[in-house]
Scaffold this motif. Sequence first.
Motif, PDB file in Angstrom:
ATOM      1  N   SER A   1       0.822  -1.211   0.000  1.00  0.00           N
ATOM      2  CA  SER A   1       0.000   0.000   0.000  1.00  0.00           C
ATOM      3  C   SER A   1       0.853   1.257   0.000  1.00  0.00           C
ATOM      4  CB  SER A   1      -0.918   0.020   1.221  1.00  0.00           C
ATOM      5  OG  SER A   1      -1.857  -1.017   1.138  1.00  0.00           O
ATOM      6  N   HIS A   2       2.023   1.200   0.615  1.00  0.00           N
ATOM      7  CA  HIS A   2       2.905   2.354   0.653  1.00  0.00           C
ATOM      8  C   HIS A   2       3.781   2.466  -0.595  1.00  0.00           C
ATOM      9  CE1 HIS A   2       1.819   2.466   4.916  1.00  0.00           C
ATOM     10  NE2 HIS A   2       2.212   3.724   4.869  1.00  0.00           N
ATOM     11  N   LEU A   3       4.230   1.341  -1.136  1.00  0.00           N
ATOM     12  CA  LEU A   3       5.189   1.373  -2.239  1.00  0.00           C
ATOM     13  C   LEU A   3       4.549   1.335  -3.624  1.00  0.00           C
ATOM     14  CD1 LEU A   3       7.979  -0.962  -0.816  1.00  0.00           C
ATOM     15  CD2 LEU A   3       7.855   1.538  -0.785  1.00  0.00           C
ATOM     16  N   LEU A   4       3.427   0.623  -3.769  1.00  0.00           N
ATOM     17  CA  LEU A   4       2.800   0.509  -5.081  1.00  0.00           C
ATOM     18  C   LEU A   4       2.398   1.862  -5.657  1.00  0.00           C
ATOM     19  CD1 LEU A   4       1.860  -1.306  -7.380  1.00  0.00           C
ATOM     20  CD2 LEU A   4      -0.294  -1.647  -6.127  1.00  0.00           C
ATOM     21  N   PRO A   5       1.795   2.754  -4.874  1.00  0.00           N
ATOM     22  CA  PRO A   5       1.461   4.062  -5.444  1.00  0.00           C
ATOM     23  C   PRO A   5       2.694   4.823  -5.930  1.00  0.00           C
ATOM     24  CG  PRO A   5       0.364   3.760  -3.347  1.00  0.00           C
ATOM     25  CD  PRO A   5       1.312   2.622  -3.515  1.00  0.00           C
ATOM     26  N   ILE A   6       3.791   4.707  -5.215  1.00  0.00           N
ATOM     27  CA  ILE A   6       5.024   5.396  -5.606  1.00  0.00           C
ATOM     28  C   ILE A   6       5.545   4.818  -6.919  1.00  0.00           C
ATOM     29  CG2 ILE A   6       7.423   5.849  -4.952  1.00  0.00           C
ATOM     30  CD1 ILE A   6       6.396   5.861  -2.001  1.00  0.00           C
ATOM     31  N   ALA A   7       5.534   3.500  -7.033  1.00  0.00           N
ATOM     32  CA  ALA A   7       5.991   2.868  -8.281  1.00  0.00           C
ATOM     33  C   ALA A   7       5.095   3.259  -9.453  1.00  0.00           C
ATOM     34  CB  ALA A   7       6.016   1.346  -8.109  1.00  0.00           C
ATOM     35  N   LEU A   8       3.789   3.241  -9.237  1.00  0.00           N
ATOM     36  CA  LEU A   8       2.859   3.620 -10.308  1.00  0.00           C
ATOM     37  C   LEU A   8       3.027   5.088 -10.698  1.00  0.00           C
ATOM     38  CD1 LEU A   8      -0.348   1.746  -9.106  1.00  0.00           C
ATOM     39  CD2 LEU A   8       1.076   1.164 -11.086  1.00  0.00           C
ATOM     40  N   LEU A   9       3.229   5.948  -9.712  1.00  0.00           N
ATOM     41  CA  LEU A   9       3.449   7.365 -10.012  1.00  0.00           C
ATOM     42  C   LEU A   9       4.762   7.571 -10.762  1.00  0.00           C
ATOM     43  CD1 LEU A   9       2.158   9.105  -6.759  1.00  0.00           C
ATOM     44  CD2 LEU A   9       1.161   9.261  -9.063  1.00  0.00           C
ATOM     45  N   ALA A  10       5.772   6.789 -10.432  1.00  0.00           N
ATOM     46  CA  ALA A  10       7.052   6.895 -11.151  1.00  0.00           C
ATOM     47  C   ALA A  10       6.865   6.540 -12.626  1.00  0.00           C
ATOM     48  CB  ALA A  10       8.102   5.994 -10.503  1.00  0.00           C
ATOM     49  N   VAL A  11       6.151   5.446 -12.887  1.00  0.00           N
ATOM     50  CA  VAL A  11       5.902   5.055 -14.277  1.00  0.00           C
ATOM     51  C   VAL A  11       5.071   6.124 -14.984  1.00  0.00           C
ATOM     52  CG1 VAL A  11       4.775   3.344 -15.762  1.00  0.00           C
ATOM     53  CG2 VAL A  11       6.119   2.585 -13.789  1.00  0.00           C
ATOM     54  N   SER A  12       4.051   6.629 -14.305  1.00  0.00           N
ATOM     55  CA  SER A  12       3.201   7.650 -14.933  1.00  0.00           C
ATOM     56  C   SER A  12       4.020   8.889 -15.282  1.00  0.00           C
ATOM     57  CB  SER A  12       2.018   8.013 -14.035  1.00  0.00           C
ATOM     58  OG  SER A  12       2.382   8.867 -12.983  1.00  0.00           O
ATOM     59  N   ASN A  13       4.975   9.235 -14.438  1.00  0.00           N
ATOM     60  CA  ASN A  13       5.808  10.410 -14.697  1.00  0.00           C
ATOM     61  C   ASN A  13       6.723  10.227 -15.893  1.00  0.00           C
ATOM     62  OD1 ASN A  13       5.823  12.907 -12.894  1.00  0.00           O
ATOM     63  ND2 ASN A  13       5.294  11.243 -11.518  1.00  0.00           N
TER      64      ASN A  13
END
Length: 119
Positions: free
Chosen positions: A8-20
């Motif tokens: 829950s803490h890391l998946l959003p960060i990874a997804l945001l990195a890809v989106s960026n």
Amino acid sequence: MTFPTTVSHLLPIALLAVSNVFMTAAWYGHLKFPHAPLWTVVLIGWGLAFVEYCFAVPANRIGHVVYSAAELKTIQEVLTLLVFVGFSVVYLKEPLSWAHAAGFVLILAGATLIFWAGS
């Protein structure tokens, strides 16, 4: 949908990195092709932005379980800077000056304040 705490803490960060990565490509990738017709780069940019949204929206939906909206936005902005720096230097071959670095450090200080004060 629930995830284990670490996910829950890391998946959003990874997804945001890809989106960026996709959004940076959409916004700045066309700069290497100054003679391409504007309508072409706009359509390609829209396509890249669609892919970006396919990562950003789930990132924010999943991330809002453990982060506030302000924290998610802060994470997104820090990732935007990191992705942009790499993109600018590697893809566009544009050097960063000391002023860019100092400005980015100040932005990171602001991001740190948001998370530190929110604790």
